[in-house]
Motif scaffolding. Sequence first.
Motif, PDB file in Angstrom:
ATOM      1  N   ARG A   1       0.827  -1.213   0.000  1.00 45.51           N
ATOM      2  CA  ARG A   1       0.000   0.000   0.000  1.00 45.51           C
ATOM      3  C   ARG A   1       0.861   1.263   0.000  1.00 45.51           C
ATOM      4  NH1 ARG A   1      -2.660  -3.668   3.147  1.00 45.51           N
ATOM      5  NH2 ARG A   1      -4.807  -4.165   2.523  1.00 45.51           N
ATOM      6  N   ASP A   2       1.986   1.251   0.728  1.00 47.66           N
ATOM      7  CA  ASP A   2       2.870   2.416   0.741  1.00 47.66           C
ATOM      8  C   ASP A   2       3.345   2.747  -0.667  1.00 47.66           C
ATOM      9  OD1 ASP A   2       2.819   3.057   3.431  1.00 47.66           O
ATOM     10  OD2 ASP A   2       4.442   1.687   3.932  1.00 47.66           O
ATOM     11  N   GLN A   3       3.806   1.736  -1.387  1.00 48.56           N
ATOM     12  CA  GLN A   3       4.317   1.950  -2.736  1.00 48.56           C
ATOM     13  C   GLN A   3       3.217   2.449  -3.665  1.00 48.56           C
ATOM     14  OE1 GLN A   3       5.792  -2.007  -3.224  1.00 48.56           O
ATOM     15  NE2 GLN A   3       7.892  -1.459  -2.683  1.00 48.56           N
ATOM     16  N   LEU A   4       2.034   1.863  -3.548  1.00 50.67           N
ATOM     17  CA  LEU A   4       0.928   2.260  -4.414  1.00 50.67           C
ATOM     18  C   LEU A   4       0.474   3.688  -4.126  1.00 50.67           C
ATOM     19  CD1 LEU A   4      -1.057  -1.093  -4.411  1.00 50.67           C
ATOM     20  CD2 LEU A   4       0.169  -0.090  -6.349  1.00 50.67           C
ATOM     21  N   LEU A   5       0.419   4.062  -2.851  1.00 49.66           N
ATOM     22  CA  LEU A   5       0.052   5.436  -2.509  1.00 49.66           C
ATOM     23  C   LEU A   5       1.111   6.423  -2.977  1.00 49.66           C
ATOM     24  CD1 LEU A   5      -1.573   5.194   1.042  1.00 49.66           C
ATOM     25  CD2 LEU A   5      -2.574   6.268  -0.971  1.00 49.66           C
ATOM     26  N   ASN A   6       2.379   6.055  -2.825  1.00 46.61           N
ATOM     27  CA  ASN A   6       3.464   6.923  -3.276  1.00 46.61           C
ATOM     28  C   ASN A   6       3.387   7.158  -4.777  1.00 46.61           C
ATOM     29  OD1 ASN A   6       4.585   7.252  -0.745  1.00 46.61           O
ATOM     30  ND2 ASN A   6       5.993   5.529  -0.958  1.00 46.61           N
ATOM     31  N   LEU A   7       3.137   6.083  -5.519  1.00 44.84           N
ATOM     32  CA  LEU A   7       3.106   6.175  -6.972  1.00 44.84           C
ATOM     33  C   LEU A   7       1.883   6.910  -7.487  1.00 44.84           C
ATOM     34  CD1 LEU A   7       4.390   2.627  -7.907  1.00 44.84           C
ATOM     35  CD2 LEU A   7       5.374   4.757  -8.716  1.00 44.84           C
ATOM     36  N   THR A   8       0.729   6.703  -6.850  1.00 45.54           N
ATOM     37  CA  THR A   8      -0.502   7.270  -7.376  1.00 45.54           C
ATOM     38  C   THR A   8      -0.869   8.614  -6.781  1.00 45.54           C
ATOM     39  OG1 THR A   8      -1.809   6.015  -5.746  1.00 45.54           O
ATOM     40  CG2 THR A   8      -1.473   5.004  -7.908  1.00 45.54           C
ATOM     41  N   HIS A   9      -0.468   8.861  -5.519  1.00 47.37           N
ATOM     42  CA  HIS A   9      -0.887  10.081  -4.846  1.00 47.37           C
ATOM     43  C   HIS A   9       0.279  10.913  -4.321  1.00 47.37           C
ATOM     44  CE1 HIS A   9      -5.104   8.985  -5.014  1.00 47.37           C
ATOM     45  NE2 HIS A   9      -4.786   7.794  -4.583  1.00 47.37           N
ATOM     46  N   GLY A  10       1.500  10.387  -4.381  1.00 46.67           N
ATOM     47  CA  GLY A  10       2.645  11.153  -3.919  1.00 46.67           C
ATOM     48  C   GLY A  10       2.644  11.413  -2.431  1.00 46.67           C
ATOM     49  N   ARG A  11       2.193  10.453  -1.636  1.00 46.01           N
ATOM     50  CA  ARG A  11       2.194  10.632  -0.192  1.00 46.01           C
ATOM     51  C   ARG A  11       2.378   9.289   0.481  1.00 46.01           C
ATOM     52  NH1 ARG A  11      -3.003   9.292   1.847  1.00 46.01           N
ATOM     53  NH2 ARG A  11      -4.620   9.170   0.260  1.00 46.01           N
ATOM     54  N   ASP A  12       2.793   9.346   1.756  1.00 43.74           N
ATOM     55  CA  ASP A  12       2.978   8.139   2.527  1.00 43.74           C
ATOM     56  C   ASP A  12       1.642   7.643   3.052  1.00 43.74           C
ATOM     57  OD1 ASP A  12       5.746   8.168   2.239  1.00 43.74           O
ATOM     58  OD2 ASP A  12       5.963   9.602   3.877  1.00 43.74           O
ATOM     59  N   ALA A  13       1.578   6.352   3.343  1.00 47.03           N
ATOM     60  CA  ALA A  13       0.331   5.751   3.795  1.00 47.03           C
ATOM     61  C   ALA A  13       0.094   6.015   5.274  1.00 47.03           C
ATOM     62  CB  ALA A  13       0.361   4.240   3.545  1.00 47.03           C
ATOM     63  N   ASP A  14      -1.153   6.297   5.609  1.00 48.35           N
ATOM     64  CA  ASP A  14      -1.591   6.346   6.995  1.00 48.35           C
ATOM     65  C   ASP A  14      -2.010   4.929   7.377  1.00 48.35           C
ATOM     66  OD1 ASP A  14      -3.954   6.495   9.009  1.00 48.35           O
ATOM     67  OD2 ASP A  14      -2.980   8.458   9.183  1.00 48.35           O
ATOM     68  N   PRO A  15      -1.718   4.481   8.614  1.00 47.23           N
ATOM     69  CA  PRO A  15      -2.071   3.109   9.001  1.00 47.23           C
ATOM     70  C   PRO A  15      -3.546   2.775   8.800  1.00 47.23           C
ATOM     71  CG  PRO A  15      -0.640   4.109  10.645  1.00 47.23           C
ATOM     72  CD  PRO A  15      -1.006   5.199   9.674  1.00 47.23           C
ATOM     73  N   PHE A  16      -4.415   3.811   8.830  1.00 46.10           N
ATOM     74  CA  PHE A  16      -5.845   3.575   8.700  1.00 46.10           C
ATOM     75  C   PHE A  16      -6.380   3.961   7.317  1.00 46.10           C
ATOM     76  CE2 PHE A  16      -4.925   4.473  13.194  1.00 46.10           C
ATOM     77  CZ  PHE A  16      -5.356   3.286  13.761  1.00 46.10           C
ATOM     78  N   ASP A  17      -5.468   4.283   6.403  1.00 43.85           N
ATOM     79  CA  ASP A  17      -5.876   4.695   5.061  1.00 43.85           C
ATOM     80  C   ASP A  17      -6.193   3.452   4.233  1.00 43.85           C
ATOM     81  OD1 ASP A  17      -6.106   5.655   2.468  1.00 43.85           O
ATOM     82  OD2 ASP A  17      -4.589   7.191   2.764  1.00 43.85           O
ATOM     83  N   ARG A  18      -7.453   3.328   3.823  1.00 40.54           N
ATOM     84  CA  ARG A  18      -7.862   2.162   3.030  1.00 40.54           C
ATOM     85  C   ARG A  18      -8.229   2.571   1.600  1.00 40.54           C
ATOM     86  NH1 ARG A  18      -5.547  -1.321   5.919  1.00 40.54           N
ATOM     87  NH2 ARG A  18      -6.653  -2.953   4.778  1.00 40.54           N
ATOM     88  N   SER A  19      -7.773   3.752   1.172  1.00 42.33           N
ATOM     89  CA  SER A  19      -8.171   4.222  -0.151  1.00 42.33           C
ATOM     90  C   SER A  19      -7.673   3.298  -1.262  1.00 42.33           C
ATOM     91  CB  SER A  19      -7.667   5.648  -0.385  1.00 42.33           C
ATOM     92  OG  SER A  19      -6.253   5.709  -0.325  1.00 42.33           O
ATOM     93  N   ILE A  20      -6.478   2.737  -1.113  1.00 39.41           N
ATOM     94  CA  ILE A  20      -5.961   1.829  -2.136  1.00 39.41           C
ATOM     95  C   ILE A  20      -6.834   0.580  -2.220  1.00 39.41           C
ATOM     96  CG2 ILE A  20      -4.057   0.243  -2.695  1.00 39.41           C
ATOM     97  CD1 ILE A  20      -3.533   3.093  -3.577  1.00 39.41           C
ATOM     98  N   ASP A  21      -7.250   0.058  -1.073  1.00 38.77           N
ATOM     99  CA  ASP A  21      -8.124  -1.118  -1.082  1.00 38.77           C
ATOM    100  C   ASP A  21      -9.425  -0.822  -1.821  1.00 38.77           C
ATOM    101  OD1 ASP A  21      -6.353  -2.681   0.627  1.00 38.77           O
ATOM    102  OD2 ASP A  21      -6.989  -1.363   2.236  1.00 38.77           O
ATOM    103  N   LEU A  22      -9.962   0.372  -1.599  1.00 35.48           N
ATOM    104  CA  LEU A  22     -11.208   0.756  -2.266  1.00 35.48           C
ATOM    105  C   LEU A  22     -10.997   0.878  -3.772  1.00 35.48           C
ATOM    106  CD1 LEU A  22     -14.148   1.657  -2.123  1.00 35.48           C
ATOM    107  CD2 LEU A  22     -13.343   3.982  -1.653  1.00 35.48           C
ATOM    108  N   GLN A  23      -9.872   1.485  -4.173  1.00 36.48           N
ATOM    109  CA  GLN A  23      -9.609   1.641  -5.596  1.00 36.48           C
ATOM    110  C   GLN A  23      -9.365   0.294  -6.280  1.00 36.48           C
ATOM    111  OE1 GLN A  23      -6.490   4.566  -6.148  1.00 36.48           O
ATOM    112  NE2 GLN A  23      -7.473   5.955  -4.712  1.00 36.48           N
TER     113      GLN A  23
END
Length: 240
Positions: free
Chosen positions: A182-204
Motif C-alpha cells: 500500500r505504501d508503494q501504491l500510494l506513493n506512486l498514485t498520490h505522492g504521499r505516505d500511507a496512513d495506518p488507517f488509510d484504506r483508499s488503495i483497497d477501495l480503488q
Amino acid sequence: MDTQPCILFVDDDRDIRSLLAEYLDANGFRTLTAADGTGMWRILDSTRIDLIVLDLTLPGEDGLTLCRTLRARSNLPVIMLTARGEPLDRILGLEMGADDYMAKPFEPRELIARIRNVLRRTQALPPNLEPLNAKRLCFAGWILDLAARHLISPQNTVVMLSGAEFRLLKIFLEHPNRVLNRDQLLNLTHGRDADPFDRSIDLQVSRLRQKLGEDAKVPMLLKTVRNEGYVLATPVSVEK
C-alpha cells in the motif's frame, strides 16, 4: 559519474527560474530550466531528468496538459507549482498525475524538502519497466489506452476510468507480476505516505476489479497477497 539529482524547473518567469536554479544548485542538485512546454520536451529528449518542477500557468500548453501528456509516457516525478491556491487547482494537478503540489509564493527550503521527499519515495520503489513510449498496454484481452485514458474490454467495449483508477491500473501494468504494498501504491498514485488507517488503495483496487469484471472473492488478475499487498498476475505487452 555525476550522482547529483537533475531537476528540470519549468516556469515562464525568468527571474524565478534564475533564482531557484541557483538555490537548487547550491543545495546539491543539478538544475536545468525551461520557459515553456517546447523547452521542456527539448530537454527531456536529450537529458536524463530525475524530477520536474512544473508551473501550472505557462504560455502555450499549460502545466496540467503537459503533466497529463508526460504521465502517458513515463513515471517521471512532477511537483506542480501555481500562483493560484485554489483547492480545485490542486485536485486537478493531482488528477493529472502530479506527485506533489505547491502554491506560490513558496519558501525555497520547503520546495527542497518536497523534492527530496518525492525522490526518496520514487527511488525506493521496485524496479519497473523502462519509461514507456507506448500508446496502449495490453493484458488478458484488455487494453489500456494511455492517450484516451480508458479501458477497452475483450468484447471491444469502452470502460471509463476515474483519474485515480487510471493511475492505479497503469502502475500495476508497469509492474506486472510484482507485489506492490500500500505504501508503494500510494506513493506512486498520490505522492504521499500511507496512513495506518488509510484504506483508499483497497477501495480503488475493489473498484478496478469491478471494472475488470473480476470475482471479488476469487480475483484472477488483481490478486491480494496476504500481509504484503497486491499483484497484477498476468503478462503485459506494449503497443507503440
